[in-house]
Design a protein around this motif. Sequence first.
Motif, PDB file in Angstrom:
ATOM      1  N   GLY A  41      -2.481   5.058   0.632  1.00  0.00           N
ATOM      2  CA  GLY A  41      -3.573   4.391  -0.085  1.00  0.00           C
ATOM      3  C   GLY A  41      -4.628   5.327  -0.656  1.00  0.00           C
ATOM      4  N   GLY A  96      -3.184   3.529  -5.144  1.00  0.00           N
ATOM      5  CA  GLY A  96      -2.993   3.165  -3.745  1.00  0.00           C
ATOM      6  C   GLY A  96      -1.972   2.060  -3.542  1.00  0.00           C
ATOM      7  N   SER A 120       0.870  -1.181   0.000  1.00  0.00           N
ATOM      8  CA  SER A 120       0.000   0.000   0.000  1.00  0.00           C
ATOM      9  C   SER A 120       0.904   1.227   0.000  1.00  0.00           C
ATOM     10  N   CYS A 121       0.559   2.192  -0.818  1.00  0.00           N
ATOM     11  CA  CYS A 121       1.445   3.352  -1.058  1.00  0.00           C
ATOM     12  C   CYS A 121       1.815   4.030   0.267  1.00  0.00           C
ATOM     13  N   GLY A 149      -4.187   7.599  -2.964  1.00  0.00           N
ATOM     14  CA  GLY A 149      -4.002   7.895  -4.382  1.00  0.00           C
ATOM     15  C   GLY A 149      -3.104   9.099  -4.598  1.00  0.00           C
TER      16      GLY A 149
END
Length: 345
Positions: free
Chosen positions: A270, A280, A264-265, A272
């Motif tokens: 997450g 994400g 997950s980023c 965006g």
Amino acid sequence: SQYTTEIEAFEPKTAEDLERFRIRFLGTKGIIKDLFDEFKSVSAEEKRVLGKVLNQFKQSAEAKFNAFKDDFTEQTNATNKEDLTLPGEGFQIGARHPLSLVRKQIVEIFKRLGFVLAEGPEIEDDWHNFSALNFPEEHPARDMQDTFFVQKPTGTESDEDTKQEAFALRTHTSSVQVRLMEARKPPFRALMPGRVYRNEAISARAHCFFHQVEGLYVDEKVSFADLKQTLYYFVQEMYGEGTKVRFRPSYFPFTEPSAEMDISCTICKGAGCPMCKQSGWVEILGCGMIDPNVLENVGIDSKKYTGFAFGMGIERITNLKYQIKDLRLFSENDVRFLKQFETEV
Ligand code: PHE
């Protein structure tokens, strides 16, 4: 005698006073030189008397000069000498390169799981970089576009030899897996960091060289669950607890099944952002169960042993850790960039 009094009375106050004195009496065009010149033309009898006087005169001028010379040279030196009471100037301490920092962190995490370090050469032959890893002859990764081939000096070998041994800059650290498995007996649990090269146009997102860390675990009964749990542990340690992971099916010639792992980023958490292209998720590595063909290629019984492997780019891991958006920063040696990592250990 007029000069004698002058010399005796002379007491310089500055280095310039003394210098003027030296030029007047002892210089190449000075009084003493003149007197000695005159001395040459007097009679022998006068010479005996005058010679003594002249010598005394010269000596007294020299003595005077020497007596003060030291005073002034010392004084001049003293003014030039560093003032030891001034505060120090301070000096610059280098910082660890962010890629070294992150490589060290990765190594430490896997060390806790029993992985040991291994290394291999950056100039590699076709066997270790491709063939042993189950790359088909016509696989596009062998194409001139991706690989930097290293030309052997011509004239030293026959054409036959040159054809047999194509050398290239390794395109991934998976070549080190092959070297390790050829050299030793299983079980293996190794981590293999190193630099790799690909023939790509340099941009913010790609470079002609970058760094990878390869992982290899071979033993009896190693499963995909072991692979998942190992990588899951790595991500929690690297990016903090709660970081999500997901596996997507993928393809590599040397693993079956193969997967790519996303996390997950870490930047938008997450929500965006440009880093995860609003999805994400960010891909951080390729992995899979070692293809039985690879094990057989290096003389390991694929009925008895199974294993997993993974490979991650250190640049990508670092970008996510420190929110670096341009790969070129890593190799430009801009101190303004590097200094930001001074406090990291
Ligand atoms: N060598 C692959 C690459 O460079 C990564 C990888 C390593 C994939 C090990 C699977 C297993 O893209």
